[in-house]
Scaffold this active site. Structure first.
Site, short mmCIF file in Angstrom:
data_model
loop_
_atom_site.label_atom_id
_atom_site.label_comp_id
_atom_site.label_asym_id
_atom_site.label_seq_id
_atom_site.Cartn_x
_atom_site.Cartn_y
_atom_site.Cartn_z
N LYS A 71 38.37 34.04 35.70
CA LYS A 71 37.94 32.65 35.84
C LYS A 71 36.45 32.54 35.50
O LYS A 71 36.03 31.68 34.74
CB LYS A 71 38.22 32.19 37.27
N GLU A 91 34.60 44.43 37.42
CA GLU A 91 35.79 45.24 37.15
C GLU A 91 36.45 44.83 35.84
O GLU A 91 36.77 45.67 34.98
CB GLU A 91 36.82 45.07 38.28
N GLY A 113 40.98 31.04 42.19
CA GLY A 113 41.54 32.27 41.63
C GLY A 113 42.86 32.65 42.28
O GLY A 113 43.85 32.95 41.59
N ARG A 114 42.92 32.61 43.61
CA ARG A 114 44.14 33.08 44.28
C ARG A 114 45.29 32.07 44.23
O ARG A 114 46.37 32.33 44.77
CB ARG A 114 43.81 33.49 45.72
N GLU A 129 41.84 35.94 52.12
CA GLU A 129 40.61 35.48 51.47
C GLU A 129 40.39 34.00 51.80
O GLU A 129 39.26 33.54 51.86
CB GLU A 129 40.71 35.69 49.93
N HIS A 133 62.38 52.07 57.86
CA HIS A 133 62.22 53.52 58.02
C HIS A 133 60.76 53.92 58.03
O HIS A 133 60.43 55.09 57.89
CB HIS A 133 62.95 54.24 56.88
N LYS A 151 29.54 43.17 46.69
CA LYS A 151 29.34 43.18 45.23
C LYS A 151 27.85 43.33 44.92
O LYS A 151 27.47 44.09 44.04
CB LYS A 151 29.80 41.85 44.62
#
Ligand code: F6P
Length: 549
Positions: A209, A215, A269-270, A355, A386, A514
């Site tokens: 965005k 990254e 973004g999310r 977030e 399990h 960051k």
């Protein structure tokens, strides 16, 4: 118009809920079922292909009424209108929150700064459609004329998790293209992904965005360098496309304007998989399926907007979180899909929910005096049975869980599906009923143990039960039903944020780390030692530097 700010704990309904909590906190779900034979019907919402049973939650009609009163007292209705109408409800970033506009009907109108955004939404959708079709049909080929075989989505957070989860969840509907995701700045991640790929037949979709994310830019640059070892610079336009709001930076990276799929700053973004961020979804399952995903989300939007609160799935679901989080002091919620396809669903929701609602300052800028965002975790059943189910059944923590299942399996193996779903039903039943002392003793009958041994073993075999679950049963996993399910959780997040009086759509909490990483990176790459770290961090940095090659 801004969202109102009401401290929920000052409302009448909150006080009512506190009193009510004292009367209900020890009541067993079994008693609630016994005292009301119609409980299951009364607390189930049937909507479209969704059957949502809230009855195995520790609530009564009175609880629900008080929770709905709370929603009314904080004026949830008004907030919902502001959300859909494009008001600046992300006030700390000065933005509207309009992922719902991305799946609105073409003839609808949603205004941002006096401009109807729907025509542009549909222009971008058309661009996604044409590009998808040209790649899938083999009209958009690689630089050397070969048809594309692989797609690599390069992004992180919302620019990765949504597309990755949907592509994985809808793999049944996939076409011939293999889709891969590179997110971590860990160089081993992108190298593992590209090591078997042929640059001549691979399309890279860079999704960011902001187009400033360390990254994503590092991965995109390294992958471009790798690509340019085999093909010339002019091949980039055939193999690299980008999705971003930051058109200038994308161009500077070397991507043609025609290859840029724009997105808007009113898409968080999310919540962005419905925008051009979903390009790799569309490439992977075809545009028509992508459209069905959006249609499903739109149907859930309509349900959320129009249904009364007492039959409104996202509203009830959010109110239950508040009930457990703020009255029972539950800290986490588990999401357990009974389908391997939704393997990444809880991971995806971790960003969406944590977030958004991991905030400790309210909408008036005050530190809250109550709990907000819950911890989200989960894995598909039956595998998780399990792994961590022991703790849900017999641990000391209250963990409300959403069970998500589908009536029809996609490959039609009824034998396996019945086994899978019998586990789903059995677990919710076991979590609710538990096992009493009498039941354990009855089980002991005929077992070759002395009375003394039986008495010793007894306490370990008892399950208290009374563990709340919500059963979400959907006809079939399709792009449309998945769209509905994701949108259901999106609206749940919104309602929680309104009740907790926080801003759900910023994420300043991820910035500090960051910033510090930038400073430390300089220290790692040259022998600079400018920052004053605490002893622990300094030692770690020094130890790393001494021992890294
Ligand atoms: O993790 C913080 C965050 O800003 C997320 O909200 C976002 O989804 C992610 O980083 C990626 O950001 P971008 O799409 O700008 O690269």
């Amino acid at each position: 118009m801004a969202l109102k700010s009401t401290n929920p704990t000052t409302t009448k309904s909150w006080k009512k809920l506190q009193v009510h909590f004292e009367t209900i906190k020890s009541t067993h779900l079994k008693e609630l079922f016994k005292s009301n034979p119609k409980r299951a019907e009364e607390l189930t919402i049937k909507w479209d292909d969704f059957y949502v049973d809230f009855s195995k939650n520790r609530i009564t009609k009175e609880t629900l009424e008080a929770l709905i009163e709370l929603a009314n007292e904080v004026d949830l209705k008004d907030a919902i209108s502001k959300y859909f109408d494009g008001d600046i409800i992300n006030a700390t970033e000065g933005r509207a929150v309009l992922h719902t506009a991305l799946r609105a009907q073409e003839n609808s109108e949603v205004f941002v700064d006096g401009e109807n955004v729907i025509p542009e939404v549909y222009e971008v959708r058309q661009k996604i459609k044409e590009f998808t079709e040209s790649v899938v049909n083999g009209n958009h080929n690689g630089y050397t004329g070969k048809t594309m075989t692989d797609i690599v989505n390069i992004g992180i957070g919302g620019s990765d998790l949504g597309p990755a989860m949907v592509v994985d969840s809808l793999q049944f509907y996939k076409n011939h293209l293999n889709t891969h995701f590179v997110s971590n700045v860990d160089g081993d991640h992108y190298i593992e992904v590209i090591k078997n790929l042929n640059p001549e037949t691979t399309l890279f979709v860079i999704v960011s965005k902001t187009f400033t994310t360390q990254e994503t830019l590092s991965n995109a640059n390294s992958i471009r360098d790798w690509f340019l070892k085999s093909l010339p610079e002019e091949a980039i336009s055939k193999h690299f496309v980008a999705v971003s709001t930051n058109i200038e930076s994308v161009k500077t990276f070397g991507i043609d304007e025609d290859n840029i799929f724009p997105m808007k700053d009113w898409v968080g973004g999310r919540f962005s998989l419905w925008s051009a961020v979903g390009l790799s979804i569309s490439l992977s399952i075809g545009y028509e399926n992508f459209e069905s995903l959006l249609l499903g989300a739109h149907k859930m939007d309509e349900h959320f907007k129009t249904a009364d609160f007492n039959t409104n799935i996202p509203v009830i679901s959010a109110l239950l979180t508040v009930w457990y989080n703020n009255f029972f002091n539950a800290e986490s919620e588990a999401i357990i899909p009974y389908t391997q396809y939704l393997n990444q669903f809880a991971t995806y929701l971790q960003q969406g929910i944590m977030e958004s609602n991991g905030k400790y300052v309210d909408r008036s800028g005050h530190v809250v005096g109550y709990q907000t965002g819950t911890i989200i975790w989960g894995e598909p059943g039956t595998n998780s049975q399990h792994a961590f189910f022991q703790l849900i059944h017999q641990g000391t923590k209250l963990i409300p869980a959403d069970f998500i299942g589908f009536i029809e399996p996609l490959h039609g193996n009824k034998d396996h599906h019945d086994k899978l779903m019998s586990n789903y039903f059995a677990q919710t039943e076991a979590l609710m009923n538990g096992k009493t002392e009498a039941e354990v003793l009855a089980e002991f009958e005929g077992v070759n143990l002395s009375d003394e041994e039986k008495q010793k073993l007894l306490p370990f075999k008892i399950f208290e039960g009374n563990k709340p679950t919500t059963s979400i049963l959907i006809q079939k996993l399709t792009p449309e039903s998945l769209g509905k399910l994701i949108a259901m959780y999106e609206h749940k997040i919104f309602v929680q944020g309104i009740i907790w009086n926080i801003y759900s759509y910023d994420q300043f909490g991820v910035e500090l780390g960051k910033q510090l990483a930038k400073t430390i990176l300089k220290e790692l790459s040259n022998n600079e030692n400018s920052a004053h770290h605490d002893g622990s961090t300094q030692n770690l940095i020094d130890f790393y530097k001494e021992n890294s090659k």
